[in-house]
Design a protein around this motif. Structure first.
Motif, PDB file in Angstrom:
ATOM      1  N   PRO A  75       0.883  -1.331   0.617  1.00 56.40           N
ATOM      2  CA  PRO A  75      -0.058   0.508  -0.442  1.00 56.40           C
ATOM      3  C   PRO A  75       0.549   1.447   0.019  1.00 56.40           C
ATOM      4  O   PRO A  75       2.120   1.040   0.231  1.00 56.40           O
ATOM      5  N   ARG A  76       0.054   2.603  -0.509  1.00 52.78           N
ATOM      6  CA  ARG A  76       0.418   3.897  -0.041  1.00 52.78           C
ATOM      7  C   ARG A  76       1.333   4.492   1.258  1.00 52.78           C
ATOM      8  O   ARG A  76       1.293   3.762   2.062  1.00 52.78           O
ATOM      9  N   ARG A  77       2.400   5.075   0.842  1.00 54.04           N
ATOM     10  CA  ARG A  77       3.338   5.201   2.145  1.00 54.04           C
ATOM     11  C   ARG A  77       2.950   6.069   2.607  1.00 54.04           C
ATOM     12  O   ARG A  77       2.684   7.155   1.044  1.00 54.04           O
ATOM     13  N   TRP A  78       3.875   7.037   3.043  1.00 53.61           N
ATOM     14  CA  TRP A  78       4.272   8.699   3.220  1.00 53.61           C
ATOM     15  C   TRP A  78       5.400   9.738   3.526  1.00 53.61           C
ATOM     16  O   TRP A  78       4.788  10.945   3.394  1.00 53.61           O
ATOM     17  N   ASN A  79       5.938   9.330   4.002  1.00 54.61           N
ATOM     18  CA  ASN A  79       7.164  10.045   4.338  1.00 54.61           C
ATOM     19  C   ASN A  79       7.744   9.587   3.241  1.00 54.61           C
ATOM     20  O   ASN A  79       9.124   9.079   3.506  1.00 54.61           O
ATOM     21  N   ASN A  80       7.864  10.530   2.718  1.00 57.39           N
ATOM     22  CA  ASN A  80       9.105  10.807   1.423  1.00 57.39           C
ATOM     23  C   ASN A  80      10.501  11.461   2.645  1.00 57.39           C
ATOM     24  O   ASN A  80      11.777  11.067   1.560  1.00 57.39           O
ATOM     25  N   ASP A  81      10.624  11.778   3.396  1.00 59.45           N
ATOM     26  CA  ASP A  81      12.233  12.087   4.154  1.00 59.45           C
ATOM     27  C   ASP A  81      12.463  10.856   5.122  1.00 59.45           C
ATOM     28  O   ASP A  81      13.592  10.743   5.419  1.00 59.45           O
ATOM     29  N   LEU A  82      11.925   9.644   5.023  1.00 60.86           N
ATOM     30  CA  LEU A  82      12.356   7.976   5.483  1.00 60.86           C
ATOM     31  C   LEU A  82      13.842   8.414   4.798  1.00 60.86           C
ATOM     32  O   LEU A  82      14.696   8.250   6.242  1.00 60.86           O
TER      33      LEU A  82
END
Length: 192
Positions: free
Chosen positions: A23-30
């Motif tokens: 599924p979709r994740r959210w944290n582009n700074d991971l």
């Protein structure tokens, strides 16, 4: 709690989670935040123990031999850094992580990775139950949107926020990459 000899524990920083079957994740700074933490630990010669999920589930994108089992670019263990292979949510179950930490004299564990609500959370909870001082770097974690069981979807960022709140209330000190790096720098300055 001191970071002078804290171990860094990146959890499941693996390529499978970028595959469309997840599924979709959210944290582009991971990745940027995780790599900054790794660099800080490596520069100071502090212990890093990498956790990799080696799934035993048939067809899993995280199974050994599958492309998704590989670490994300930059997160591969370097010489002298331990690799903990797990097949369940907690990095402590069925592994020698606890023994390795005890041999290193570690009492504080700094955790980040994928996913906040699953393997990161379970590892933090078990670590706290084993009486380690757990530190969760919340902006270096990521998770997925989830079905709510009633036909809807819970946004990934909401899943993350709820689990971070739970972990911070009972199991860990919650911080950000920026604040932790500042604290680490201050601790290094005092030791000099």
């Amino acid at each position: 709690m001191t970071l002078a000899n804290a171990a860094l524990l990146p959890v499941d920083m693996q390529q499978a989670f970028d595959q469309p079957s997840w599924p979709r994740r959210w944290n582009n700074d991971l990745d940027a935040n995780g790599l900054a933490l790794l660099e800080a630990w490596r520069t100071r010669g502090l212990p890093v123990l990498h956790v990799r999920h080696d799934s035993v589930e048939p067809g899993s994108t995280l199974a050994p031999g599958q492309p998704g089992n590989a670490f994300r670019p930059g997160f591969e263990p370097r010489s002298g850094e331990a690799l903990i292979s797990k097949s369940v949510n907690s990095a402590f179950i069925g592994t020698d992580l606890d023994l390795r930490l005890k041999r290193l004299g570690i009492r504080t564990i700094v955790v980040f990775g994928i996913s906040t609500d699953m393997c990161v959370s379970t590892t933090v909870r078990v670590g706290a139950n084993l009486e380690y001082e757990m530190v969760l770097v919340e902006d270096a974690c990521d998770c997925f949107e989830l079905p709510d069981g009633a036909g809807g979807t819970i946004p990934a960022q909401t899943v993350h926020r709820v689990h971070v709140a739970t972990l911070g209330f009972e199991f860990a000190r919650v911080t950000t990459t920026r604040d932790l790096l500042a604290e680490l720098g201050a601790a290094a300055g005092k030791a000099a």
